[in-house]
Scaffold this active site. Structure first.
Site, PDB file in Angstrom:
ATOM      1  N   ASN A  25       0.966  -1.189   0.001  1.00 61.11           N
ATOM      2  CA  ASN A  25       0.126   0.052  -0.085  1.00 61.11           C
ATOM      3  C   ASN A  25       0.960   1.293   0.032  1.00 61.11           C
ATOM      4  O   ASN A  25       1.999   0.933   0.235  1.00 61.11           O
ATOM      5  CB  ASN A  25      -0.805  -0.100   1.287  1.00 61.11           C
ATOM      6  N   HIS A  36       4.523   6.109  -6.923  1.00 63.97           N
ATOM      7  CA  HIS A  36       4.738   4.903  -6.146  1.00 63.97           C
ATOM      8  C   HIS A  36       6.280   4.820  -5.762  1.00 63.97           C
ATOM      9  O   HIS A  36       7.236   5.344  -6.439  1.00 63.97           O
ATOM     10  CB  HIS A  36       4.740   3.795  -7.353  1.00 63.97           C
TER      11      HIS A  36
END
Length: 187
Positions: A25, A36
């Site tokens: 996550n 990310h």
């Protein structure tokens, strides 16, 4: 039951990918930036380059570029947390079901889980080892690497690079297989 959180970090997915890498996550920095693996100490981006999975060094700010190289990015759970330990069992269960749906929709050739815990939550197995997994999801190969997080102190960066090089070899082999089957179909 907790309401689903907004997706602070968007997926980078499309059909026809050779590889999809799955994180657990978004951490706080990733959630705040919308990218990310944004924490500066995370080994993810340098390891991808050092292992030869991507052809040039990039940072989290260019995470969308992985699609250029046949690679996708997603997470098991969308909710941003300080630590993955804050995720509930129900969130992990729901995340595994959503991930399965995404994978079946986009059908990458290889799915890489960036950490054992992610694959354990996805597969329901507790005896997970690094590398290629025995399970195949409708033709998709499953591969597990040590977490790229700098917090995963049991594996130093060189060891992580070695596992990502094994992943690159697997990707190279499925690309050759893909080209061979395309050539056969063209005959």
């Amino acid at each position: 039951m907790r309401a689903l959180a907004a997706q602070d970090v968007p997926d980078h997915l499309q059909a026809g990918l050779d590889l999809v890498i799955v994180g657990i996550n978004p951490g706080r920095r990733s959630g705040a930036t919308g990218h990310h693996y944004a924490w500066p100490g995370n080994h993810f981006w340098p390891v991808l380059y050092e292992a030869g999975i991507i052809p040039e060094p990039i940072t989290h700010l260019e995470d969308h570029r992985v699609l250029e190289w046949g690679i996708g990015l997603t997470n098991l759970c969308d909710r941003t947390t300080r630590s993955a330990d804050e995720l509930t069992r129900e969130e992990l269960r729901q995340g595994a079901a959503r991930l399965r749906e995404k994978l079946l929709r986009f059908r990458p050739r290889v799915v890489c889980f960036n950490g054992k815990g992610i694959y354990e939550a996805f597969s329901g197995r507790k005896d997970v080892r690094f590398g290629l997994q025995p399970e195949v999801l409708e033709g998709m190969l499953m591969f597990v690497v040590p977490s790229s997080s700098a917090r995963a102190a049991a594996y130093q960066r060189d060891a992580k690079v070695a596992y990502f090089r094994q992943l690159r070899q697997l990707i190279d082999s499925v690309r050759v297989e893909k080209l061979t089957s395309t050539a056969r179909s063209a005959r």
